[in-house]
Design an enzyme around this catalytic site. Structure first.
Site, PDB file in Angstrom:
ATOM      1  N   LYS A  69       0.864  -1.189   0.000  1.00  0.00           N
ATOM      2  CA  LYS A  69       0.000   0.000   0.000  1.00  0.00           C
ATOM      3  C   LYS A  69       0.898   1.236   0.000  1.00  0.00           C
ATOM      4  CE  LYS A  69      -3.927   2.075   2.548  1.00  0.00           C
ATOM      5  NZ  LYS A  69      -4.853   1.938   3.681  1.00  0.00           N
ATOM      6  N   SER A 144      -9.771   2.614   2.781  1.00  0.00           N
ATOM      7  CA  SER A 144      -8.781   3.276   1.961  1.00  0.00           C
ATOM      8  C   SER A 144      -7.860   2.336   1.196  1.00  0.00           C
ATOM      9  CB  SER A 144      -7.927   4.180   2.845  1.00  0.00           C
ATOM     10  OG  SER A 144      -7.176   3.400   3.760  1.00  0.00           O
ATOM     11  N   SER A 168     -10.339   0.136   6.852  1.00  0.00           N
ATOM     12  CA  SER A 168      -9.671   0.350   5.567  1.00  0.00           C
ATOM     13  C   SER A 168      -9.104  -0.897   4.907  1.00  0.00           C
ATOM     14  CB  SER A 168      -8.543   1.380   5.712  1.00  0.00           C
ATOM     15  OG  SER A 168      -9.079   2.679   5.670  1.00  0.00           O
TER      16      SER A 168
END
Lengths: 480, 483
Positions: A69, A144, A168
């Protein structure tokens, strides 16, 4: 079936029996990215130079293509949290999870898109534009960690890292039909994870099935002296917990989670999942988490307060973007701070910085931050009470399936509510995961959330694995 | 009715001292904690606040802080908790300073300071741990501000008094007393020039008899204890003048201007920061046990006040001598080491506070680094007492001992510096002197006895200081009487 569509444990088996090589798997993933990512936009940056392959040791335990990420630092790789303000920032250090992954031979594919600084539930807050849901390119992948989930779901990687502050990892896992785990707070080191809300953030795996989740959790878990909030608790072999046996396990269904706002299709899928686990011998009972209605409000005070402080370092002085004022307004240095932050942060980041600054301000602290901390304790106590009598809690991961891109961007509150079932878990610091439990009529995945008490990841994975073995949702492939 | 000029004022002062610890590494990372290195050479991703990094608390800084707390007779907090103090400044990499807000490591302490008649108790309100910021250098040549982050993350302890000080002189005395205690703890260099000890002052003035505090001003930028005193005197006079003019004091922070010798407004209360303190989520609060605190208590040194009294009682030193010795713990220790070898405390003290102190000053060194041991010094003193060398020559020998690290014996032998005790050799010198100075001899015979000193001086010169002047005097007298 091409190699990129396999799970890590399947690939490891093929490598062991010399039916494939790490290079073949990596190339297969890279071509999938070349083929699909213009449509999915899961990645903000890929590492096509194969640097990890070149240095791969023959005895590497997990030579698996891995997606990072964009908020987890890899030494020398640009890491931006999908924000303009970190443009060009190349950390001179590896996050502890990256260090652990490199030690096992991980082959990094690239950095996945995310909501800027993990502020969001759809990746629409990314400075690079939204990622797409592989099951329907007009829909969001969630957020996210939307890029990570979309990459896994579209077989543009084998597995991925995400970070979960209020859902997330789990919410995008639910929207994209993959497995996502938020470990116990302190289970995985946060060193090198660019902070959103320090007391809530936790790194975790996004994978194609539960076995892979257990394997990746094995790699990244453990005490880290570089992170004072990591906990010195032995790490079990999580794959050993995948026994398929849930007989006698007591699972709580919180009545507060099955109310208005819950999509009937999601409710049906979760109720069906309960029946599957009942048939496997689990015992269900209705439980109560009376303070859950305050979780979203509590979360948005604590998370934004910490974020407002964590994001203060983006001032243009030492790294990332720097903007100068055209004309002198206050003082050159103040003008530079303001210009840089105005140009570098997106609208949602500014909104959260302002919210957090406000709730910490003199005269408001007691009414907001301090009160939120007290409610946080009550929420944690709710879970403790339930776990006194239950081994796990089962809920929907999100109240709906993936929504359309643009559908909620003008209504931040509606957007915040998509994390209503995941947020309280972060406030309590306990582990939870999402795994696929069905599809809507429109063909969008539905996620099932399993929550357990602190450091009871083994129970959580055992329930998830048992359910997975009895169903084949995880075998469905998104056609991009 | 009292007229304004009859008003009797009272000054109320509280001090905030920032103390840098001389731990090997910084408070939240492994960087070296040293002063004076090339800018930005002792930094790492953690103290530079790079994204993703986390602080790890240096346990030596905790030990030092507990030592200070105990030395200040304060209550040590069993919970160690940090908070974030948020503000923007280029020398603050994270945009917040890790500090302690509602649970300072120490509170409710005191120290005793000397006064003209006896001593006074100065309350310590609180003392807390925090990290130091970097340093900004404004470069007018390149028209830019440069930041040096070497200092960022230096462990810092802020020691805040109660408003118990009643005059600039008391403030000065408090600082001197505090500094001595802190130096004894050996936790800091306590060097204001290097910034390892810094002081801000709060001052207000009220009429005698008033019980509530009037508006205070905060003074910053004083670079010595003397500057603190003068700045407070300036501010005290300013407050009085403002009240005498029937006006009011504005709450503000003022900067001491060393060149103009005055305080000037820096920022008003309205411009004061809202620091938005909240608990530091990256550092989990933890408990220090009473056992740990007691263990640290065992390591505390004898403090200056106790040492002063002991030196007086044990060695029969007077107040002045004992006081001079305790000003430097190393000197006091050296003194005691000497006394174990040679039981002449007063003579040792005189050497330490005289010749040795002069050597230390001229060499800008300290006793520990000086190449002289208690054995060598006491041996030299014994030689003076036994008449082997004169006091005068002994001082030269001391300089040579310190230069070379050799013992007095070796230097005396090598340079032939032993006193000439051979009478016949001296008689020969006196013969020559008397023959060369018939006029002076005549004056002495006429009764001008003081002229004899001249002859002794001449004889000393001739023997290159190796003769015993007392003995020379006696021999000259005898010769002139017999003549």
């Amino acid at each position: 079936m091409s190699l990129n569509e396999l799970t890590a444990h399947e690939i490891l088996g093929l490598i062991k029996t010399k039916k494939t090589t790490p290079n073949d798997v990596y190339q297969s993933v890279i071509s999938a990215v070349r083929e699909k990512d213009s449509a999915v936009k899961a990645y903000v940056r890929t590492c096509e130079n194969n640097a990890d392959l070149a240095t791969l040791k023959a005895d590497a335990k997990f030579p698996i293509p891995t997606t990072n990420k964009d908020n987890i630092c890899i030494s020398g790789h640009e890491t931006t949290c999908s924000s303009k303000i970190l443009a060009g920032f190349k950390p001179p250090y590896d996050a502890t999870v990256i260090k652990k992954l490199k030690e096992t031979g991980a082959l990094f594919v690239g950095n996945a898109n995310m909501d800027e600084f993990a502020f969001g539930s759809s990746t629409e807050n990314s400075a690079f534009g939204p990622s797409r849901n592989p099951w329907n390119l007009d829909c969001v992948p969630g957020g996210s960690s939307g890029g990570s989930a979309a990459a896994v779901a579209s077989d543009q990687t084998i597995w991925a890292l995400g970070s979960d502050t209020g859902g997330s990892i789990r919410q995008p896992a639910s929207f994209c039909g993959v497995v996502g785990v938020k470990p116990t707070y302190g289970r995985v080191s946060r060193f090198g994870l660019i902070a959103f809300a320090s007391s809530l953030d936790q790194i975790g795996p996004l994978t194609k099935d539960v076995t892979d989740a257990a394997l990746l959790l094995n790699i990244i878990s453990g005490y880290d002296p570089m992170d004072s909030t990591s906990i010195n608790e032995p790490v079990p072999d999580y794959t050993k917990s995948l026994t398929g046996d849930v007989r006698g396990l007591k699972i709580g269904i919180p009545k507060e989670f099955f109310i208005e706002g819950l999509d009937p299709e999601v409710r049906q899928a979760v109720e069906a999942a309960i029946e599957v686990l009942k048939a496997k011998g689990a015992v269900f009972k209705t439980v109560s988490l009376p303070h859950s209605e305050y979780s979203v409000a509590t979360y948005y005070i604590i998370a934004t307060a910490e974020a407002s402080s964590n994001l203060a370092r983006y001032d243009g002085v030492r790294f990332g973007l720097r903007e100068q004022a055209k004309t002198l307004r206050k003082a050159p240095i103040i003008d530079m701070f303001e210009e840089t932050r105005d140009a570098g942060f997106g609208a949602e980041s500014k909104r959260r910085i302002m919210l957090g600054t406000y709730s910490l301000s003199s005269g408001y602290y007691d009414a907001y931050y301090l009160r939120a901390q007290k409610v946080r304790t009550l929420i944690k106590n709710d879970f403790d009470a339930v776990f006194a009598d239950c081994d796990a809690i089962l809920t929907p991961t999100a109240p709906t399936t993936a929504f359309k891109i643009g559908e909620k961007t003008d209504d931040p509150l509606a957007m915040y509510l998509s994390d209503i079932y995941t947020i309280s878990v972060n406030l309590a610091g306990i582990p939870a995961m999402s795994l696929p439990c069905g599809f809507s009529k429109a063909g969008l995945p539905i996620g099932l959330q399993i929550i357990t008490k602190h450091f009871a990841e083994e129970t959580m994975l055992r329930v998830a694995h048992t359910y997975e073995q009895a169903t084949d949702w995880h075998k469905k492939v998104a056609k991009v | 009715m009292t007229t304004q000029t009859e008003k009797k004022f009272e000054t109320v002062i509280g001090l905030e001292v920032h103390l840098q610890f001389k731990t090997r590494t910084k408070i939240f990372c492994g960087c070296a904690n040293e002063f004076g290195n090339q800018p930005n050479t002792q930094t790492c991703p953690i103290c530079l606040g790079l994204p993703g990094t986390l602080p790890v608390f240096n346990r030596t800084a905790l030990e030092y802080a507990i030592k200070v707390a105990l030395a200040l007779n304060a209550k040590v907090s069993s919970t160690i908790k940090f908070d974030r103090k948020n503000y923007y400044y280029p020398d603050l990499p994270k945009g917040y300073q890790i500090s302690q807000f509602d649970k300072p490591i120490a509170r409710d302490g005191f120290i005793m300071i000397p006064t003209a008649s006896s001593e006074k108790r100065i309350g310590i309100h609180r003392a807390h741990l925090e990290e130091d910021a970097g340093k900004i250098i404004h470069d007018s040549d390149i028209k830019a501000s440069l930041v040096d982050y070497n200092r960022t993350g230096t462990p810092l302890m802020e020691i805040v008094t109660e408003p118990d000080l009643r005059s600039p002189q008391e403030a000065y005395d408090y600082l001197t007393t505090l500094k001595l205690i802190l130096k004894y703890l050996d936790v800091s260099d306590c060097d204001m020039e290097k910034g390892s000890l810094r002081c801000d002052a709060n001052i207000s003035v009220r009429e005698v008899g008033e019980t509530i505090l009037r508006t205070k001003t905060e003074l910053k930028n004083m670079n010595s204890f003397k500057a603190v005193k003068i700045a407070l005197e300036f501010e005290e006079a300013r407050h009085r003048a403002v009240y005498l003019a029937g006006e009011t004091i504005t709450q503000e922070t003022r900067l001491w201007n060393e060149i103009k010798q005055m305080t000037v407004t820096m920022r008003s209360k309205e411009q004061a920061h809202d620091y938005r303190y909240f608990p530091e989520p990256d550092l989990v609060p933890f408990i220090v046990s009473t056992e740990q605190i007691d263990e640290i208590r065992q390591t505390l040194p004898e403090f200056p006040e106790a040492k002063l009294n002991r030196l007086k009682n044990q060695y029969g030193l007077n107040d002045y001598d004992a006081n001079v010795l305790v000003q430097e713990k190393a000197i006091a220790n050296f003194f005691e080491d000497c006394c174990k070898i040679y039981q002449e405390p007063k003579k040792i003290c005189n050497w330490l506070t005289g010749a040795i102190a002069a050597e230390i000053n001229s060499r800008n060194n300290d006793i520990v680094q000086l190449k002289i041991s208690p054995q060598n010094l006491t041996a030299l003193i014994a030689k003076v007492e036994n008449g082997v060398v004169s006091n005068l020559v002994a001082k030269d020998i001391l300089t040579m001992m310190i230069d070379s690290g050799q013992s007095a014996d070796i230097i005396i032998a090598e340079k032939g510096l032993a006193q000439v005790s051979d009478d016949s050799a001296l008689e020969k010198v006196i013969d020559e002197i008397l023959a060369a100075n018939p006029g002076v001899v005549a004056q002495i015979k006429e009764g001008k006895d003081s002229a004899k000193g001249f002859l002794v001086g001449q004889a000393m010169k001739k023997t290159q200081g190796k003769a015993n002047p007392k003995k020379l005097g006696e021999m000259i007298t005898r010769r002139l009487l017999n003549a």
